[in-house]
Motif scaffolding. Structure first.
Motif, PDB file in Angstrom:
ATOM      1  N   ARG A  23      22.335  37.037   8.386  1.00  0.00           N
ATOM      2  CA  ARG A  23      23.484  36.322   7.827  1.00  0.00           C
ATOM      3  C   ARG A  23      24.618  36.245   8.835  1.00  0.00           C
ATOM      4  NH1 ARG A  23      23.521  39.078   1.771  1.00  0.00           N
ATOM      5  NH2 ARG A  23      21.750  37.877   0.947  1.00  0.00           N
ATOM      6  N   THR A  24      24.813  37.311   9.593  1.00  0.00           N
ATOM      7  CA  THR A  24      25.850  37.290  10.631  1.00  0.00           C
ATOM      8  C   THR A  24      25.537  36.245  11.687  1.00  0.00           C
ATOM      9  OG1 THR A  24      26.249  39.655  10.292  1.00  0.00           O
ATOM     10  CG2 THR A  24      27.058  38.676  12.343  1.00  0.00           C
ATOM     11  N   LYS A  25      24.261  36.167  12.091  1.00  0.00           N
ATOM     12  CA  LYS A  25      23.862  35.151  13.061  1.00  0.00           C
ATOM     13  C   LYS A  25      24.067  33.759  12.502  1.00  0.00           C
ATOM     14  CE  LYS A  25      19.987  35.667  15.203  1.00  0.00           C
ATOM     15  NZ  LYS A  25      18.546  35.928  15.449  1.00  0.00           N
ATOM     16  N   LEU A  26      23.735  33.566  11.234  1.00  0.00           N
ATOM     17  CA  LEU A  26      23.917  32.258  10.613  1.00  0.00           C
ATOM     18  C   LEU A  26      25.384  31.858  10.613  1.00  0.00           C
ATOM     19  CD1 LEU A  26      22.903  29.831   9.018  1.00  0.00           C
ATOM     20  CD2 LEU A  26      23.166  31.180   6.943  1.00  0.00           C
ATOM     21  N   ILE A  27      26.255  32.788  10.218  1.00  0.00           N
ATOM     22  CA  ILE A  27      27.691  32.509  10.200  1.00  0.00           C
ATOM     23  C   ILE A  27      28.172  32.148  11.593  1.00  0.00           C
ATOM     24  CG2 ILE A  27      29.965  33.526   9.805  1.00  0.00           C
ATOM     25  CD1 ILE A  27      28.690  35.174   7.547  1.00  0.00           C
ATOM     26  N   PHE A  28      27.670  32.873  12.588  1.00  0.00           N
ATOM     27  CA  PHE A  28      28.062  32.596  13.966  1.00  0.00           C
ATOM     28  C   PHE A  28      27.656  31.184  14.377  1.00  0.00           C
ATOM     29  CE2 PHE A  28      26.653  32.443  18.415  1.00  0.00           C
ATOM     30  CZ  PHE A  28      27.857  32.660  19.059  1.00  0.00           C
ATOM     31  N   PHE A  29      26.400  30.815  14.102  1.00  0.00           N
ATOM     32  CA  PHE A  29      25.923  29.491  14.482  1.00  0.00           C
ATOM     33  C   PHE A  29      26.630  28.392  13.687  1.00  0.00           C
ATOM     34  CE2 PHE A  29      22.188  31.698  16.296  1.00  0.00           C
ATOM     35  CZ  PHE A  29      22.171  31.073  17.531  1.00  0.00           C
ATOM     36  N   VAL A  30      26.887  28.639  12.415  1.00  0.00           N
ATOM     37  CA  VAL A  30      27.612  27.652  11.609  1.00  0.00           C
ATOM     38  C   VAL A  30      28.993  27.410  12.200  1.00  0.00           C
ATOM     39  CG1 VAL A  30      28.722  27.257   9.384  1.00  0.00           C
ATOM     40  CG2 VAL A  30      26.358  28.038   9.452  1.00  0.00           C
ATOM     41  N   ALA A  31      29.708  28.508  12.524  1.00  0.00           N
ATOM     42  CA  ALA A  31      31.048  28.395  13.093  1.00  0.00           C
ATOM     43  C   ALA A  31      30.997  27.692  14.444  1.00  0.00           C
ATOM     44  CB  ALA A  31      31.679  29.775  13.229  1.00  0.00           C
ATOM     45  N   LEU A  32      30.014  28.066  15.263  1.00  0.00           N
ATOM     46  CA  LEU A  32      29.907  27.466  16.590  1.00  0.00           C
ATOM     47  C   LEU A  32      29.614  25.973  16.503  1.00  0.00           C
ATOM     48  CD1 LEU A  32      29.735  27.765  19.669  1.00  0.00           C
ATOM     49  CD2 LEU A  32      27.331  28.381  19.396  1.00  0.00           C
ATOM     50  N   ILE A 208      18.816  21.184   1.887  1.00  0.00           N
ATOM     51  CA  ILE A 208      19.787  21.519   2.930  1.00  0.00           C
ATOM     52  C   ILE A 208      19.094  21.812   4.248  1.00  0.00           C
ATOM     53  CG2 ILE A 208      21.548  23.188   3.637  1.00  0.00           C
ATOM     54  CD1 ILE A 208      22.311  23.477   0.699  1.00  0.00           C
ATOM     55  N   ILE A 209      18.040  22.629   4.197  1.00  0.00           N
ATOM     56  CA  ILE A 209      17.310  22.958   5.425  1.00  0.00           C
ATOM     57  C   ILE A 209      16.702  21.707   6.038  1.00  0.00           C
ATOM     58  CG2 ILE A 209      15.318  24.198   6.347  1.00  0.00           C
ATOM     59  CD1 ILE A 209      15.837  26.363   4.257  1.00  0.00           C
ATOM     60  N   GLY A 210      16.085  20.876   5.197  1.00  0.00           N
ATOM     61  CA  GLY A 210      15.488  19.639   5.690  1.00  0.00           C
ATOM     62  C   GLY A 210      16.516  18.716   6.311  1.00  0.00           C
ATOM     63  N   LEU A 211      17.692  18.635   5.695  1.00  0.00           N
ATOM     64  CA  LEU A 211      18.757  17.788   6.218  1.00  0.00           C
ATOM     65  C   LEU A 211      19.213  18.270   7.583  1.00  0.00           C
ATOM     66  CD1 LEU A 211      20.956  15.608   5.956  1.00  0.00           C
ATOM     67  CD2 LEU A 211      22.330  17.247   4.662  1.00  0.00           C
ATOM     68  N   ILE A 212      19.406  19.578   7.727  1.00  0.00           N
ATOM     69  CA  ILE A 212      19.872  20.129   9.008  1.00  0.00           C
ATOM     70  C   ILE A 212      18.830  19.944  10.101  1.00  0.00           C
ATOM     71  CG2 ILE A 212      20.527  22.262  10.194  1.00  0.00           C
ATOM     72  CD1 ILE A 212      21.794  23.195   7.583  1.00  0.00           C
ATOM     73  N   LEU A 213      17.563  20.204   9.773  1.00  0.00           N
ATOM     74  CA  LEU A 213      16.513  20.056  10.769  1.00  0.00           C
ATOM     75  C   LEU A 213      16.235  18.588  11.098  1.00  0.00           C
ATOM     76  CD1 LEU A 213      13.976  22.802   9.600  1.00  0.00           C
ATOM     77  CD2 LEU A 213      15.563  22.886  11.532  1.00  0.00           C
ATOM     78  N   MET A 214      16.614  17.687  10.203  1.00  0.00           N
ATOM     79  CA  MET A 214      16.426  16.263  10.445  1.00  0.00           C
ATOM     80  C   MET A 214      17.492  15.704  11.378  1.00  0.00           C
ATOM     81  SD  MET A 214      15.857  13.428   7.465  1.00  0.00           S
ATOM     82  CE  MET A 214      14.989  14.630   6.452  1.00  0.00           C
ATOM     83  N   PHE A 272      21.622  22.598  16.406  1.00  0.00           N
ATOM     84  CA  PHE A 272      21.220  22.260  15.044  1.00  0.00           C
ATOM     85  C   PHE A 272      19.840  22.817  14.713  1.00  0.00           C
ATOM     86  CE2 PHE A 272      24.740  19.446  14.430  1.00  0.00           C
ATOM     87  CZ  PHE A 272      24.873  19.402  13.053  1.00  0.00           C
ATOM     88  N   ASP A 273      18.961  22.838  15.692  1.00  0.00           N
ATOM     89  CA  ASP A 273      17.638  23.402  15.449  1.00  0.00           C
ATOM     90  C   ASP A 273      17.737  24.898  15.147  1.00  0.00           C
ATOM     91  OD1 ASP A 273      14.627  23.079  15.639  1.00  0.00           O
ATOM     92  OD2 ASP A 273      14.953  24.670  17.105  1.00  0.00           O
ATOM     93  N   ARG A 274      18.556  25.612  15.878  1.00  0.00           N
ATOM     94  CA  ARG A 274      18.746  27.039  15.630  1.00  0.00           C
ATOM     95  C   ARG A 274      19.426  27.287  14.292  1.00  0.00           C
ATOM     96  NH1 ARG A 274      15.573  30.143  16.986  1.00  0.00           N
ATOM     97  NH2 ARG A 274      17.060  31.848  16.710  1.00  0.00           N
ATOM     98  N   LEU A 275      20.353  26.402  13.925  1.00  0.00           N
ATOM     99  CA  LEU A 275      21.009  26.535  12.627  1.00  0.00           C
ATOM    100  C   LEU A 275      20.000  26.424  11.498  1.00  0.00           C
ATOM    101  CD1 LEU A 275      23.500  26.637  10.761  1.00  0.00           C
ATOM    102  CD2 LEU A 275      23.635  24.150  10.982  1.00  0.00           C
ATOM    103  N   GLY A 276      19.115  25.427  11.592  1.00  0.00           N
ATOM    104  CA  GLY A 276      18.110  25.250  10.556  1.00  0.00           C
ATOM    105  C   GLY A 276      17.153  26.420  10.464  1.00  0.00           C
ATOM    106  N   GLU A 277      16.737  26.938  11.606  1.00  0.00           N
ATOM    107  CA  GLU A 277      15.813  28.074  11.606  1.00  0.00           C
ATOM    108  C   GLU A 277      16.459  29.323  11.014  1.00  0.00           C
ATOM    109  OE1 GLU A 277      12.645  28.124  12.303  1.00  0.00           O
ATOM    110  OE2 GLU A 277      12.672  25.979  12.712  1.00  0.00           O
ATOM    111  N   ASN A 278      17.715  29.583  11.356  1.00  0.00           N
ATOM    112  CA  ASN A 278      18.395  30.763  10.821  1.00  0.00           C
ATOM    113  C   ASN A 278      18.685  30.613   9.333  1.00  0.00           C
ATOM    114  OD1 ASN A 278      19.464  32.965  12.943  1.00  0.00           O
ATOM    115  ND2 ASN A 278      19.276  30.990  13.959  1.00  0.00           N
ATOM    116  N   LEU A 279      19.016  29.409   8.909  1.00  0.00           N
ATOM    117  CA  LEU A 279      19.247  29.170   7.491  1.00  0.00           C
ATOM    118  C   LEU A 279      17.959  29.377   6.703  1.00  0.00           C
ATOM    119  CD1 LEU A 279      21.216  28.283   5.310  1.00  0.00           C
ATOM    120  CD2 LEU A 279      20.599  25.909   5.789  1.00  0.00           C
TER     121      LEU A 279
END
Length: 290
Positions: A23-32, A208-214, A272-279
């Motif tokens: 979750r911390t990694k996700l928050i970091f990537f979302v913020a970044l 949501i995951i599909g949208l981000i990875l798309m 965005f790819d990393r965001l989708g994977e972490n989510l």
């Protein structure tokens, strides 16, 4: 007995720490990603077009403190052009991937909850779209819609929904087999009520995951279409146009014309790819074997 209890508690504590780290990694990537994309998008819209007018006294300059990405053969600053081009790509990617994700959600739910002939038709349509080479289909649709921004948006939106639609269909079929769905039917609830109240809420994470990875696929295909000459017009700032123009000068040693715009495009796609994977790992922590 106490040792066994302590061992179980230790395992549970370790699992909680793992989930929290994810979750911390996700928050970091979302913020970044939010900071990077918002900054690029706003900068691309705020920057005046006067900053990319031709200035032949500055043409062909190598990267420097004054021009970090160098200048092109018309003397235009490549950093400014890249930012404005990425701003256009973000806009196209956001709109096209959002429309495509909505299409996937509707088609996937209809296929799983509708009549058998509808399910068969949708599966046939998905196989048909996925069976055609993606780039060829994008070019045909974009060309048929008049190319330009409109053609790119329609082309990307109507060709990227198939994979997500198939996943959503599979998820809906699993949910329909659950016992509480049968109970809901016996209580007299209609199929529409069950779909809205029981099925669609479970589809939100997949959507949501599909949208981000798309999103990165949409950006890359927009750039490739434009690069091949079937996308945005040359008058519009776009990364595909920048890369297409740079091909003429790579043999003369002007490597920076393609390197920096291409690098920025790859960075956004990877983020965005990393965001989708972490989510995906956060929503289903047991799907990962790390």
């Amino acid at each position: 007995m106490n040792q066994t209890t302590d061992s179980v508690r230790s395992q549970q504590s370790g699992l909680k720490r793992t989930v929290m780290n994810r979750r911390t990694k996700l928050i970091f990537f979302v913020a970044l990603i939010f900071v990077v994309l918002s900054g690029i998008y706003l900068a691309g819209n705020i920057i005046s077009d006067d900053l990319i007018v031709a200035d032949f006294s500055q043409k062909g300059l190598k990267p420097s403190w004054k021009h970090p990405f160098g200048t092109d053969m018309l003397g235009r600053d490549m950093l400014v052009r890249t930012i404005k081009g990425l701003s256009v790509s973000i806009t196209v990617g956001t709109v096209a991937s959002s429309v495509s994700a909505v299409i996937a959600l509707i088609v996937g739910v209809v296929a799983a909850t509708g009549a058998a002939w509808m399910d068969n038709f949708i599966n046939w349509l998905i196989d048909l779209v996925m069976g055609i080479p993606h780039t060829v289909l994008l070019i045909l649709i974009s060309f048929a819609c008049g190319k330009g921004l409109k053609g790119v948006l329609i082309g990307v939106a109507v060709t990227h929904w198939t994979g997500l639609a198939r996943i959503i269909r599979s998820e809906v079929l699993q949910i329909r087999s659950q016992q509480y769905i049968e109970v809901s039917r016996k209580l007299g609830h209609s199929s529409w009520w069950i779909t809205v109240n029981h099925i669609l809420p479970h589809m939100i994470p997949q959507f949501i995951i599909g949208l981000i990875l798309m999103f990165p696929h949409a950006i890359m295909h927009e750039s490739s279409l434009t690069f091949l000459g079937f996308g945005l017009s040359p008058e519009q700032p776009a990364v595909g146009i920048i890369l297409s123009e740079s091909m003429k000068y790579l043999s003369t040693g002007m490597w920076w014309l393609a390197f920096f715009p291409g690098l920025m495009l790859v960075i956004i796609v990877l983020l965005f790819d990393r965001l989708g994977e972490n989510l995906k790992k956060i929503i289903d922590p047991y799907s990962s074997h790390e």
